[in-house]
Design an enzyme around this catalytic site. Sequence first.
Site: not given
Length: 467
Positions: A162, A221-222, A271, A277, A279, A339
Site C-alpha cells: 500500500e 515498497k521498501l 525538522v 514507515c 525509518q 508527524f
Amino acid sequence: MTTQVKKICCLGAGYVGGPTCAVIAHKCPHIQVTIVDLNETRINAWNSDNLPIYEPGLDKIVFDRRGKNLFFTTEVDKAINEADLIFVSVNTPTKKAGMGAGYAADLAYIESATRQIAEVARSSKIVVEKSTVPCRTAESMRTILEANSHDDIRFDILSNPEFLAEGTAINDLLYPDRVLIGGLQTPEGFKAQQALAEIYEQWVPKDKIITTNLWSSELSKLAANALLAQRISSINALSAICEATGADIDEVAYACGRDSRIGPRFLKASVGFGGSCFQKDILNLVYLSEQLNLPEVAAYWKQVVDLNEYQKKRFVSRIIKTLFNTITNKRIAVLGFAFKKDTGDTRESAAITLCKDFIQENARVYIYDPKVSEQQIFYDLSGPEVTYDIKDLKKRVTIVQSAYEASANADAIVVATEWDEFKELDFERIYKSMNKPAFIFDGRLILDAEKLKSIGFRVHTIGRANF
Ligand code: UDX
Ligand code: UDX
C-alpha cells in the site's frame, strides 16, 4: 463487470487496513468487506461515531458503507473462513530485541496471522500481503500455508503493498499513481493476480495496475519509501549548507525541482521526517543489505536515517544557542505534535524528539496540536530519556487547546508540524502576549518570515541563515 472475489477479509484494522478496505467497500458494493482486529477497543471505535483514526474523507465513506458491505469485528476465524481473499495488514514494527534488534522487521504478527489462516480455512483463499515486509517474506508465508493446506484447499499468495500517505489516504486510494500486484509466475499465480486486479479495476485505470513477480513487489515498497526519505534527507542536508552560507533552501528546492528530471515534489526541507514507515522501512533495507553481505549498500541507506536524526538535533541546538545558550525554565510553545499535517498520528514524529530535548534542558513546554490527544502526547513523551512518571512530566509539559494559549507568555514558538491553521494565526496578538525578545523557530518553513520580522519577532527558519 463481475469479479471472482465476493468476500474480502482484512486482518488488521489500522491506518493501512482500515482506509484501504473502506475504499474497496465504497467502490465495490457487490463485495462484502470484513475488517478484523485482535484489539477490541479499536474495533469498537470503528463501529462508533468516533473512528480510531483521523483521515480527511474517511468518516463519510465508513458511515456510508458500514453495516451494508463493510463490517468491523473481532471474530477473526469466521471472517477468514467466509472470505475468498484475505488482506494481511497487521503491523510489522522494528524488532526491539534479539537478532536484528533496532533494524529488522518483527514478523511475528505476520506469521501468526498466516498460521491462523492455515488453521481455520476450510476453502481456498487468495492471501495478500498488504503489510510492508522484507523481500521474500511471501516465501515463508507460502511455506506455512502449503504445509498446512488440506487436499482440496489451495492458497495463492500475492504481494500488494500500500502506497497511501497519511493525511491524504482517501485521495491516494481513490486516485493511486499505481497499484502494484506481485505474484508467482505460474498459471495459478497469474490467475490470483487477475482476481485482485479485477477488484481495483472497478475504479483504477488498467494501465495503472502493475503486475510483477513477488520479490519485485515486496522490494518496490521498501525501495519507494527509501527513495522518498532519501530525497528529504538530501534536501535537509542542503538546508544545513543554506543556513551556513545565506542560500535559501526553498529557492534552491524550487530551482532544482524545475528540472523535469528532478521534479518539484518531496523537496520540502523540514525538522525531519517522521511517520511509521520511512525509518522502519529503511532500517529494514539496511538489515536486508547486511544479511546479503552488502555492507556498502547498508551504510548508504543507513545514512538517510542518520541525517534525519542529525537534522532534529541540529534544530534543537540552534534553538538553544539562539535563546542565549539556556532554555532552563523558559517557556517554549510547540505548535504541532503529529508527524505531518492532517493526521493525528504521532509515530516517529520529530516533535517527540524536540520536546524530549526541551524537557531534558529543563524548559517548560506548552504543546498544541489540533488532532493529537493529551493522553497520546504524554504517552509519547514518557520514556527512559525523560521519565516514565506522568505526574513528573506534567510539571514540565502542559497540553493546551490553541496556539494562542500555547504562545501566551512564551519565550519562543517552535513550529513542529505544518498544520494550515498555523499560517492563519493572528501573529500581532501572539507577539503582544509573548515575553520579549519573542522568538519563532519555523521547523516547517510555512510562516511569512518578513511579515513576522516586521511585527517584531526574531525569526529563525530551517534552511535560512540569520546573518
Ligand atoms: C502497519 C505497518 O506499520 C505497515 O508497515 C504495514 O504496511 C501495514 O501495517 P498500520 O496500519 O499503520 O501499518 O499499523 P497499525 O495501525 O498498527 O495497524 C495494525 C493493526 O493490526 C492493529 O490494529 C493491531 O491491533 C492489528 N493486529 C496486529 C491484529 O489484528 N493481529 C495481530 O496479530 C497483530
Ligand atoms: C509514506 C509514503 O509517502 C507512502 O507512500 C507510504 O505508503 C507510507 O510512508 P507517510 O509516512 O504517511 O507516507 O507520509 P509522507 O507524506 O510520506 O511524509 C513522511 C514524512 O516526511 C512526514 O514527517 C513529512 O512531514 C515529511 N516530509 C515529506 C518532509 O519533511 N518533506 C517533504 O517534502 C515531504
